[in-house]
Design a protein around this motif. Structure first.
Motif, short mmCIF file in Angstrom:
data_model
loop_
_atom_site.label_atom_id
_atom_site.label_comp_id
_atom_site.label_asym_id
_atom_site.label_seq_id
_atom_site.Cartn_x
_atom_site.Cartn_y
_atom_site.Cartn_z
N ALA A 4 144.22 97.69 36.51
CA ALA A 4 143.12 98.80 36.33
C ALA A 4 142.25 99.20 35.29
CB ALA A 4 144.37 100.12 36.20
N PHE A 5 142.61 98.38 34.27
CA PHE A 5 141.39 98.45 32.92
C PHE A 5 140.32 97.49 33.40
CE2 PHE A 5 140.47 97.04 28.62
CZ PHE A 5 139.40 98.22 28.38
N VAL A 6 140.51 96.23 33.97
CA VAL A 6 139.59 95.38 34.40
C VAL A 6 138.98 95.75 35.56
CG1 VAL A 6 139.29 93.16 35.28
CG2 VAL A 6 140.78 93.20 33.48
N VAL A 7 139.39 96.47 36.49
CA VAL A 7 138.95 96.99 37.74
C VAL A 7 137.76 98.18 37.08
CG1 VAL A 7 139.27 98.31 39.91
CG2 VAL A 7 140.57 96.46 39.39
N VAL A 8 138.21 98.99 36.12
CA VAL A 8 137.47 100.11 35.98
C VAL A 8 136.20 99.46 35.31
CG1 VAL A 8 137.19 101.92 34.11
CG2 VAL A 8 139.24 101.83 35.87
N LEU A 9 136.21 98.60 34.44
CA LEU A 9 135.38 98.03 33.80
C LEU A 9 134.18 97.35 34.70
CD1 LEU A 9 136.88 96.22 30.50
CD2 LEU A 9 135.61 98.34 30.65
N VAL A 10 134.83 96.40 35.59
CA VAL A 10 133.90 95.87 36.54
C VAL A 10 133.06 96.74 37.53
CG1 VAL A 10 134.01 94.26 38.66
CG2 VAL A 10 135.21 93.73 36.74
N ALA A 11 133.86 97.73 37.82
CA ALA A 11 133.33 98.70 38.68
C ALA A 11 131.98 99.67 38.11
CB ALA A 11 134.33 99.82 39.32
N TRP A 12 132.35 99.95 36.98
CA TRP A 12 131.47 100.82 36.01
C TRP A 12 130.30 99.87 35.74
CZ3 TRP A 12 130.69 105.58 34.17
CH2 TRP A 12 129.51 105.62 33.12
N ASN A 13 130.38 98.74 35.39
CA ASN A 13 129.06 97.87 35.04
C ASN A 13 128.51 97.50 36.34
OD1 ASN A 13 129.00 96.66 32.32
ND2 ASN A 13 131.10 97.11 32.54
N ALA A 14 129.15 97.21 37.50
CA ALA A 14 128.42 96.95 38.81
C ALA A 14 127.69 98.12 39.39
CB ALA A 14 129.67 96.72 39.85
N GLY A 15 128.02 99.41 38.76
CA GLY A 15 127.22 100.49 39.08
C GLY A 15 126.11 100.95 38.18
#
Length: 448
Positions: free
Chosen positions: A335-346
């Motif tokens: 979940a931590f990795v997914v949150v980081l990737v999603a935030w940065n992609a946005g």
């Protein structure tokens, strides 16, 4: 960036391409460091977060001297870690090369010599007597390379009454240089900013709305790194486990931190802590937000932050299974990795620069050249520190020379809306009235 500038005959696109390629070095390097410390999951997490980092992508796609700090710092930290891990002193030359590029890219980034110096002394202190001579020899070679990159500056300073040195001293000793907040507040803010920047691109995006997400992610990294530090200190096979299982299972063996992992977590955490303290207390720009971008003062720590994230994720992923906690920890890591990737992609920079970039500058220069029709051209930036290179440079590539306003036939007045008010013609009229250049007629006016 000279090789790309030469190959492209001055075309900035070639320079950006070289910067982008250099920036890609961060990905395999943070993977390498995290993989050798925390295992496969740690390496993959660090590489994925680096590859999707909005701040790294933003830095990799425009021309600015600090944009090469991150890849050079990654090389320097890799050299230091490999020297300690493999006990091959020649890696200190790699660290010195990276540090030299970092220091040349931005004067504040020269702070990297402090953590590298500490790591070098640690390696020297814990090495056997026979190896210490090799460490000293390769260390001196690295110092020679580092100093050699400063020889042109040294010669220039000696021939110009140490102008640059006096300027640096004046900058750090000016009356308004100090910060108005206490050291504890500065350390807290610097910690948030240094940890959050490569993971969220804050504070360059959504300054106030993104503060809470940046604070949350920085807090997770801080707590997670403290947890990894504690876990690698205390988690050793105890007598009870040995009595219950004379031959520990493979999973139990993998869950016990190795000496390399203990050393690596301390290496990353210690160097990162040193940089946070030195930058937070030593440079007030790191502990405050200004109208200008000031991330160049602390991007030297970015590779360490990315590796730290990998170590936290890797630790969660392969933690000792205690009933349902193993699945929960893996879920938290994912979940931590997914949150980081999603935030940065946005928050990735747009595919086309908001101001039009180089094509817009070329179009404006072409229009100016057409209006000039062979006459001498002069540029007058109303905000003088900004200069006029954005438009004089594409003209120079076309072979058009510029003159001073007194000698030119065509005068181009630049009103930058980011720095100057009344760019609707009023500011230009004020300049015209104060310029003492009579007989000027308006030829054209356009937004560039």
């Amino acid at each position: 960036i000279l090789p790309a500038a030469w190959l492209g005959n001055g075309d900035p696109v070639w320079v950006v391409a070289e910067i982008a390629l250099l920036s890609l070095l961060v990905i395999p390097i943070v993977w390498w460091i995290a993989r050798t410390i925390g295992g496969v999951a740690a390496g993959l997490a660090a590489a994925l977060v680096a590859a999707t980092s909005a701040s790294l992508i933003g830095y990799a796609t425009f021309i600015w001297n600090p944009t090469v700090i991150e890849p050079a710092a990654a090389v320097a930290f890799l050299g230091a870690w490999q020297a300690i891990r493999t006990r091959r002193a020649a890696w200190w030359v790699v660290a010195a090369v990276g540090a030299a590029v970092v220091s040349q890219a931005h004067v504040a980034a020269g702070v990297i010599v402090l953590p590298l110096g500490v790591a070098f002394l640690f390696d020297l202190r814990h090495g056997p007597a026979a190896r210490r001579r090799r460490i000293l020899g390769w260390g001196l070679a690295g110092v020679a390379i580092f100093v050699a990159t400063y020889l042109p500056l040294i010669v220039s300073e000696m021939n110009h009454n140490f102008t640059e040195t006096r300027g640096i001293v004046a900058y750090f000793t000016q009356p308004n240089y100090g910060s108005s907040v206490g050291p504890l507040v500065r350390l807290v803010f610097a910690t948030i900013r240094i940890l959050a920047w490569p993971l969220t691109r804050w504070p360059m995006i959504d300054l106030k709305p993104a503060f809470l997400p940046a604070l949350a992610i920085a807090s997770v990294v801080f707590v997670g790194l403290a947890w990894r530090f504690g876990a690698t200190t205390s988690r050793k096979p105890d007598g009870r486990m040995q009595q219950a299982s004379p031959q520990p299972s493979r999973r139990q063996q993998e869950a016990v931190p190795s000496e390399i992992e203990r050393l690596g977590v301390r290496f990353i955490g210690g160097l990162l802590l040193l940089l946070v303290v030195v930058l937070g207390l030593g440079l007030h720009s790191v502990s405050e937000v200004q109208e200008l971008p000031t991330e160049q003062y602390h991007v030297v720590a970015d590779p360490l932050v990315l590796v730290a994230v990998g170590l936290i994720v890797g630790g969660l992923w392969r933690a000792v299974p205690v009933r349902g906690l193993a699945a929960a920890r893996r879920l938290a890591a994912a979940a931590f990795v997914v949150v980081l990737v999603a935030w940065n992609a946005g928050h990735w920079p747009p595919l086309t620069s908001a101001d039009g970039g180089w094509p817009a500058a070329q179009a404006a220069a072409t229009r100016i050249e057409r209006e000039a029709d062979g006459s001498a051209v002069a540029f007058v930036p109303l905000f003088e520190p900004k200069g006029s290179d954005a438009y004089s440079y594409p003209l120079a590539l076309e072979g058009v020379s510029t003159e001073t306003p007194e000698k030119a036939t065509i005068i181009v007045v630049l009103c930058d809306t980011s720095w100057t008010e009344d760019c609707d013609g009023s500011a230009e009229e004020v300049w015209l009235a104060q310029s003492k250049l009579g007989g000027l007629l308006k030829i054209d006016r356009f937004h560039a």
